[in-house]
Each structure stands twice: as structure tokens, then as C-alpha cells.
Design a protein around this motif. Structure first.
Motif, PDB file in Angstrom:
ATOM      1  N   ALA A   1       0.840  -1.209   0.000  1.00 41.73           N
ATOM      2  CA  ALA A   1       0.000   0.000   0.000  1.00 41.73           C
ATOM      3  C   ALA A   1       0.868   1.249   0.000  1.00 41.73           C
ATOM      4  N   ALA A   2       1.981   1.197  -0.725  1.00 41.40           N
ATOM      5  CA  ALA A   2       2.939   2.313  -0.688  1.00 41.40           C
ATOM      6  C   ALA A   2       2.913   3.159  -1.950  1.00 41.40           C
ATOM      7  N   GLY A   3       2.226   2.699  -3.001  1.00 37.76           N
ATOM      8  CA  GLY A   3       2.303   3.369  -4.297  1.00 37.76           C
ATOM      9  C   GLY A   3       1.705   4.765  -4.325  1.00 37.76           C
ATOM     10  N   ARG A   4       2.085   5.547  -5.368  1.00 36.37           N
ATOM     11  CA  ARG A   4       1.652   6.934  -5.480  1.00 36.37           C
ATOM     12  C   ARG A   4       0.344   7.090  -6.247  1.00 36.37           C
ATOM     13  N   SER A   5      -0.231   5.983  -6.727  1.00 30.63           N
ATOM     14  CA  SER A   5      -1.528   6.024  -7.412  1.00 30.63           C
ATOM     15  C   SER A   5      -1.502   7.017  -8.569  1.00 30.63           C
ATOM     16  N   ARG A   6      -0.447   6.956  -9.379  1.00 32.00           N
ATOM     17  CA  ARG A   6      -0.261   7.945 -10.433  1.00 32.00           C
ATOM     18  C   ARG A   6      -1.358   7.897 -11.493  1.00 32.00           C
ATOM     19  N   ARG A   7      -1.917   6.733 -11.747  1.00 40.09           N
ATOM     20  CA  ARG A   7      -2.924   6.622 -12.814  1.00 40.09           C
ATOM     21  C   ARG A   7      -4.281   7.158 -12.377  1.00 40.09           C
ATOM     22  N   MET A   8      -4.445   7.443 -11.083  1.00 42.83           N
ATOM     23  CA  MET A   8      -5.699   7.990 -10.597  1.00 42.83           C
ATOM     24  C   MET A   8      -5.486   9.347  -9.919  1.00 42.83           C
ATOM     25  N   ALA A   9      -4.274   9.890 -10.069  1.00 47.27           N
ATOM     26  CA  ALA A   9      -3.969  11.187  -9.443  1.00 47.27           C
ATOM     27  C   ALA A   9      -4.980  12.248  -9.907  1.00 47.27           C
ATOM     28  N   PRO A  10      -5.354  13.179  -9.002  1.00 47.04           N
ATOM     29  CA  PRO A  10      -4.755  13.414  -7.678  1.00 47.04           C
ATOM     30  C   PRO A  10      -5.320  12.525  -6.568  1.00 47.04           C
ATOM     31  N   LEU A  11      -6.277  11.620  -6.916  1.00 45.82           N
ATOM     32  CA  LEU A  11      -6.824  10.748  -5.884  1.00 45.82           C
ATOM     33  C   LEU A  11      -5.830   9.661  -5.515  1.00 45.82           C
TER      34      LEU A  11
ATOM     35  N   LEU B   1      -1.886  -7.198  -3.299  1.00 47.37           N
ATOM     36  CA  LEU B   1      -1.903  -5.839  -3.819  1.00 47.37           C
ATOM     37  C   LEU B   1      -3.031  -5.057  -3.176  1.00 47.37           C
ATOM     38  N   GLY B   2      -2.749  -3.797  -2.830  1.00 47.03           N
ATOM     39  CA  GLY B   2      -3.727  -2.985  -2.115  1.00 47.03           C
ATOM     40  C   GLY B   2      -4.897  -2.533  -2.941  1.00 47.03           C
ATOM     41  N   ASP B   3      -4.867  -2.760  -4.276  1.00 47.15           N
ATOM     42  CA  ASP B   3      -5.972  -2.324  -5.125  1.00 47.15           C
ATOM     43  C   ASP B   3      -6.775  -3.498  -5.689  1.00 47.15           C
TER      44      ASP B   3
ATOM     45  N   LEU C   1      -7.888 -11.462 -11.053  1.00 49.69           N
ATOM     46  CA  LEU C   1      -7.394 -10.738 -12.225  1.00 49.69           C
ATOM     47  C   LEU C   1      -7.709  -9.247 -12.159  1.00 49.69           C
ATOM     48  N   ARG C   2      -8.549  -8.857 -11.232  1.00 52.20           N
ATOM     49  CA  ARG C   2      -9.101  -7.499 -11.260  1.00 52.20           C
ATOM     50  C   ARG C   2      -8.441  -6.587 -10.224  1.00 52.20           C
ATOM     51  N   ASP C   3      -7.646  -5.635 -10.744  1.00 49.55           N
ATOM     52  CA  ASP C   3      -7.166  -4.555  -9.881  1.00 49.55           C
ATOM     53  C   ASP C   3      -7.858  -3.268 -10.341  1.00 49.55           C
ATOM     54  N   PHE C   4      -7.882  -2.267  -9.486  1.00 49.46           N
ATOM     55  CA  PHE C   4      -8.650  -1.056  -9.753  1.00 49.46           C
ATOM     56  C   PHE C   4      -7.733   0.142  -9.565  1.00 49.46           C
ATOM     57  N   ASP C   5      -7.015   0.473 -10.661  1.00 45.65           N
ATOM     58  CA  ASP C   5      -6.034   1.540 -10.552  1.00 45.65           C
ATOM     59  C   ASP C   5      -6.358   2.744 -11.436  1.00 45.65           C
ATOM     60  N   THR C   6      -7.560   2.751 -12.034  1.00 44.88           N
ATOM     61  CA  THR C   6      -7.998   3.919 -12.795  1.00 44.88           C
ATOM     62  C   THR C   6      -9.439   4.238 -12.413  1.00 44.88           C
ATOM     63  N   THR C   7      -9.851   5.466 -12.710  1.00 46.05           N
ATOM     64  CA  THR C   7     -11.243   5.837 -12.406  1.00 46.05           C
ATOM     65  C   THR C   7     -12.224   5.018 -13.231  1.00 46.05           C
TER      66      THR C   7
END
Length: 548
Positions: free
Chosen positions: A356-366, A449-451, A529-535
Motif C-alpha cells: 500500500a505504498a504506491g503513489r496512485s499515479r494513474r488515478m492522481a490526484p486521488l 496488492l492494495g488495489d 485478475l481485477r485490480d482497480f487503478d484507474t477511475t
């Protein structure tokens, strides 16, 4: 046979059906009533008794059991005397017990008065162990029934004990870079224990490169040293008749007789022969002392039997030796009942890392991990709650970007935190920070993975159920319809290699390098298979749709 209430005047020679207690005297069940017994009964005020009276042609229980036992006698089989209609048969030597199953079934179907019970066919027995029991149920058997049984069994060997031979066994152990020494030692120890348990001896072990030529040369040396059985424990599991182990047997002048067997664990065994010397490539599970298909083949060879391809192909019924999570249930809610009479071993301790350390760049600024669902629960909290619902312990959450907010979202939960100071350097930095916090008693680590909030605790338990480094299942990966997913479970043996990673990469490439140690667990749905890293991905998840 006449059975029932019998007047004392007609009871002479009858067999007492139930114990009778009288002042100062007890007449036990089975007593043949003589004049003294009848007199005692009369003196006690009895007028009749429940008894059995033999008719013409009847054979008393002990005589009947005795005659049947004599028909079943064989070399290295001893018997007890007949008593209460029973005779027991015993082994006089350690060996492999075999029985004509079809004949026993037919004999038991002749009449309900006679029963024959035996150990399972091809049971390993020790000296003095009971093999079978003949029991006559009533006090007598009609002579016609006994005649039929004698005619069916006469001249047909119903059971036997084939003693184990003190074979000299040669083992070739193949090596590849990266294989832990403890794995190699475990293969030798497990093999030696099996051989000694069957009265055999081990020749000095040959350790060679995992290549056809060196293995063939080692087999030749062992044959010259007097090996009566040749075994190859490969550093990598055999996957084809032309693989290193089988090819080495052929190169050493032998032939492959059969590859594979319908026994699990033990599927990947390869049977061959060099001249008259059996030669086998062992399945990965042979590194473990637990029962597997290799044991069945080894027992027959030590008992002097030639194991053919047909023999192996006939081992399927009963060949499911234990239930493992590699065999997925059709639905997650399938009944959780034991599927095997074999007692389960103690569960291995497995810890879980939640990255759970990532910067969530693909969903920034969230920060995707902090996006709440319709009930206000942040995604990272849902993920952690699912991990806590499994048996993985401890649960270590690796923080980095927005560390304080992530820790606040998980307040009150039974987790440990490991902070990755250099989280900006990529995934490997987070992974290494978590691995350094794994306690030494943990045999494996789930990397979550945290997402991925749809991966349930039950799914994680299934991955842990498949984890068994001793049997070659040191990396466990979930799949859905054959597609590989997350999280992955890693044996502690891979910790040094994982700590050496750098950059924005995980450890998945290590699984490709150690494919022989990887097992896949097919799941019932696509959560793995499902991660959620975009809006857009988040909109597909009803609980999070519309949440910002």
C-alpha cells in the motif's frame, strides 16, 4: 440348525445362546449343555433356555472356521486356533500382502453365515500383523454351504505375503543453480527412509548436473557398483519421456516403459528399465515422506513384482491419496468436509504482505487506496479486512505515499506496518520493505496488492492450502480460466532473490525461472485478475461507482 427356547428335557447337547448366571455358577454363551449343566439349571428353577441345536449335516462354528482357514493358508501365513467361530491369519514376515479381491467377494456372497475380512489389497505388513479373520456368524453352518465355499476356494491362492528383498538401491541426484542444499538433502533423506523401511540399502549417492550425459554416466557407475534398483531425483520435474531423466535412462542402454500415473500425489513418475534393473525418475513429491504413488511402485518392486505399464494404469481407483487445494472446488461455497481419510498435516505458517505504498499515479490526484465504497470503507481497508479473514498471520501493511492517511484508514485492525522510505523508486522497494518485516518462523509470504478488494479470505486460504515446498509447491499462483493472477504465495527460500530486486518490478519473473516449483490454483471467478487503478476501472465496481 434349530434355534430358540428349548425345554431342558430336550437341551442335552444344545449350545447355550446367552450367558446364564445362577447362584454360585455361571454358564457362558456357547456352552454345550451336558447333564451337569442341565441339572444346575433345573436346580436354579429354569425350565428352558435359549439354545441352538444342530441338525443333520450342520457343521459346528469352530470346525467350519477351521476348515475354511485351512483352505486359505499360504507360505509365510500363520493362523490362530478356532474359537467362537473365528480364526485369525497372521503374517510371518514383513512384506506386501496381496489378496484375490474378487474371490473374497464371491465367498462372502455364498451365505450370511460365513464372513471373511482382510486387509486392503497390496497392504504393507509387518511380521505378526493380522491379515484376515474368518468368522462364522451363527453356531453352525449348513454342510451344503461349507461344501460350496470349499469347492470355490480349493486350489486357488486367496492371499499371500511376498517378503521384501534387501535390494541395493542407487540414487542419482541432479543439480541446477539456485536449488537449496536443504531441498537436495531432503530428497536423499526421504529416499533413504523409504528404502530402509523396505529392508533395502542405499549405495553412495551420485550428485551430477541436470544434464542427460552426466546422469547416464552416473546410472552406469551405479549399475557397476551393484545397484538392483536405480532412482533419479531430478532438480526439475520430468514433463516428457524425452526429458533429461528418461533420456538418460535410454542413453545408459535402457528403455522407458511408462510415463505418468493416475495417483496424486505422484503423477509425474517415469518407469524404465536398464536390462533387468528397474530404473525410475521420481516425481517431485518423492522429496516428502508423505505417502505418494512412488511408494506404491517401490513396495511392489521390493516384493519381487515386475511393475508394468498396465499395473500403473490400474492404480487410479484409490489413487487420490489426499485432498489438496490444487484441485479446485467447483464453487467457493462447496461443502467443507474432509475428502480423504488421511489426517491433514499441521498448516504451514504463512504471513501476508499488503502493498500500500504506491503513489496512485494513474488515478492522481486521488489516492485509489483511500477511495471509500458506498459504505464509506476505503479500498485499502477492504483489502486488509479480506486478508485478516484468512489464516495468514502476521498481516504486514507496507506504507509509503500518504503513510499517515493509510495508517489512519486501518486504525484498530490487527496489522503490522512496514514503511518503505524509498517507495518512489518503485514496486521492488515496497516489496523489500515488507519482506524485511516477515518473522523468521513464517515459511511463506502472500504478496497482496492494495488495489484488489475482490480477493476474499477464502481464496487466500485456498492458495495456502496448496502451499507445500517439500512436495515442489513452493510458489503458488491463482488463475482464472488459465490466466495468471494475484496474489502470489512465495516460499521463504526465495526471500534472498526477492530482496535483490530493484526498480519498478515485482517478483513474477522469478516464477518463470523456477517453473518446477510453481503450482497454479484455478479460481471460480475473476477476482484474482481485477485490480482497480484507474477511475474507469473503479466505475465497474458497484460498491465504488460514483465515489470520489
Amino acid at each position: 440348525m434349530i434355534f430358540g427356547p428349548t425345554p431342558l428335557e430336550e437341551a442335552r447337547g444344545a449350545i447355550l445362546a446367552h450367558t446364564v448366571r445362577m447362584p454360585g455358577k455361571v454358564l457362558k454363551k456357547g456352552t454345550v449343555l451336558d447333564e451337569a449343566a442341565i441339572a444346575a439349571l433345573k436346580e436354579a428353577g429354569r425350565r428352558d433356555v435359549i439354545a441352538a441345536r444342530l441338525e443333520s449335516g450342520d457343521v459346528a462354528e469352530d470346525e467350519a472356521a477351521d476348515r475354511i482357514a485351512n483352505l486359505l493358508m499360504a507360505p509365510l501365513v500363520a493362523r490362530s486356533r478356532a474359537s467362537t467361530g473365528r480364526v485369525n491369519l497372521f503374517a510371518e514376515s514383513a512384506g506386501l500382502f496381496t489378496v484375490d479381491v474378487a474371490l473374497v467377494d464371491r465367498l462372502n456372497q455364498v451365505d450370511e453365515s460365513v464372513t471373511i475380512a482382510t486387509l486392503a489389497n497390496r497392504s504393507v505388513v509387518s511380521a505378526k500383523e493380522m491379515l484376515a479373520t474368518i468368522k462364522v456368524i451363527p453356531f453352525a453352518v449348513p454342510g451344503s454351504v461349507l461344501s460350496v465355499i470349499e469347492a470355490m476356494a480349493k486350489g486357488r491362492p486367496l492371499l499371500s505375503v511376498q517378503p521384501f528383498r534387501p535390494l541395493a538401491v542407487g540414487l542419482v541426484l541432479t543439480e541446477l543453480p539456485g536449488i537449496k542444499e536443504s531441498v537436495m538433502e531432503g530428497a536423499v533423506e526421504a529416499t533413504e527412509a523409504r528404502v530402509q523401511g523396505l529392508m533395502g540399502t542405499m549405495l553412495p549417492v551420485e550428485r551430477v548436473r541436470h544434464e542427460e550425459g552426466p546422469v547416464a554416466d552416473a546410472l552406469t557407475r551405479l549399475r557397476k557398483a551393484g545397484a538392483e534398483l536405480l532412482l533419479i531425483a531430478g532438480a526439475s520435474a520430468v514433463v516428457d519421456r524425452r526429458d533429461v531423466g528418461p533420456a538418460a535412462i535410454v542413453r545408459a542402454g535402457g528403455a522407458i516403459e511408462h510415463f505418468g500415473m493416475p495417483v496424486d500425489p505422484g503423477n509425474l513418475i517415469c518407469l524404465g528399465r536398464i536390462g533387468e534393473v528397474p530404473a525410475m525418475v521420481l516425481p517431485g513429491c518423492a522429496r516428502s515422506p508423505k505417502l505418494n504413488g512412488f511408494d506404491w511402485v517401490l513396495q511392489r518392486i521390493f516384493a519381487g513384482q515386475r511393475v508394468t505399464a498396465r499395473d500403473v494404469m490400474g492404480m487410479g481407483v484409490g489413487g487420490l491419496l489426499k485432498e489438496i487445494e490444487v484441485r479446485p472446488l467447483p464453487r467457493a461455497d462447496a461443502p467443507r468436509v474432509p475428502a480423504s481419510p488421511i489426517a491433514p498435516r499441521k498448516a504451514r505458517q504463512v504471513g501476508a504482505l499488503v502493498l500500500a505504498a504506491g503513489r496512485s499515479r494513474r488515478m492522481a490526484p486521488l489516492n485509489k487506496l483511500l477511495v471509500p465504497d458506498s459504505k464509506g470503507v476505503p479500498m485499502i481497508a477492504r483489502v486488509v479486512d479480506n486478508v485478516l479473514a484468512s489464516r495468514a498471520r502476521p498481516v504486514i501493511v507496507v506504507t509509503g505515499h500518504e503513510r499517515e492517511r493509510v495508517e489512519e484508514a486501518l486504525a484498530g485492525r490487527a496489522v503490522l506496518f512496514a514503511h518503505a522510505e524509498d517507495y518512489a523508486e518503485g514496486l521492488s522497494a515496497s516489496l523489500k520493505a515488507g519482506l524485511k518485516a516477515v518473522p523468521p518462523e513464517a515459511e511463506g509470504m502472500l504478496v497482496c496488492l492494495g488495489d484488489m478488494p475482490l480477493v476474499s479470505g477464502e481464496m487466500l486460504d485456498r492458495l495456502m492450502g496448496a502451499f507445500d515446498p517439500e512436495e515442489g509447491r513452493a510458489i503458488v499462483q491463482p488463475t482464472f480460466r488459465g490466466k495468471q493472477g494475484n496474489p502470489m504465495l512465495w516460499s521463504r527460500e526465495f526471500l534472498p532473490a526477492m530482496l535483490a530486486l530493484s526498480g519498478d518490478v515485482g517478483a513474477r519473473h522469478l516464477a518463470a525461472q523456477h517453473a518446477e516449483r510453481l503450482v497454479e490454483v484455478e479460481m471460480a471467478d475473476d477476482a484474482v485478475l481485477r485490480d482497480f487503478d484507474t477511475t474507469d476501472a473503479l466505475k465497474a465496481l458497484p460498491e465504488f461507482a460514483g465515489r470520489r
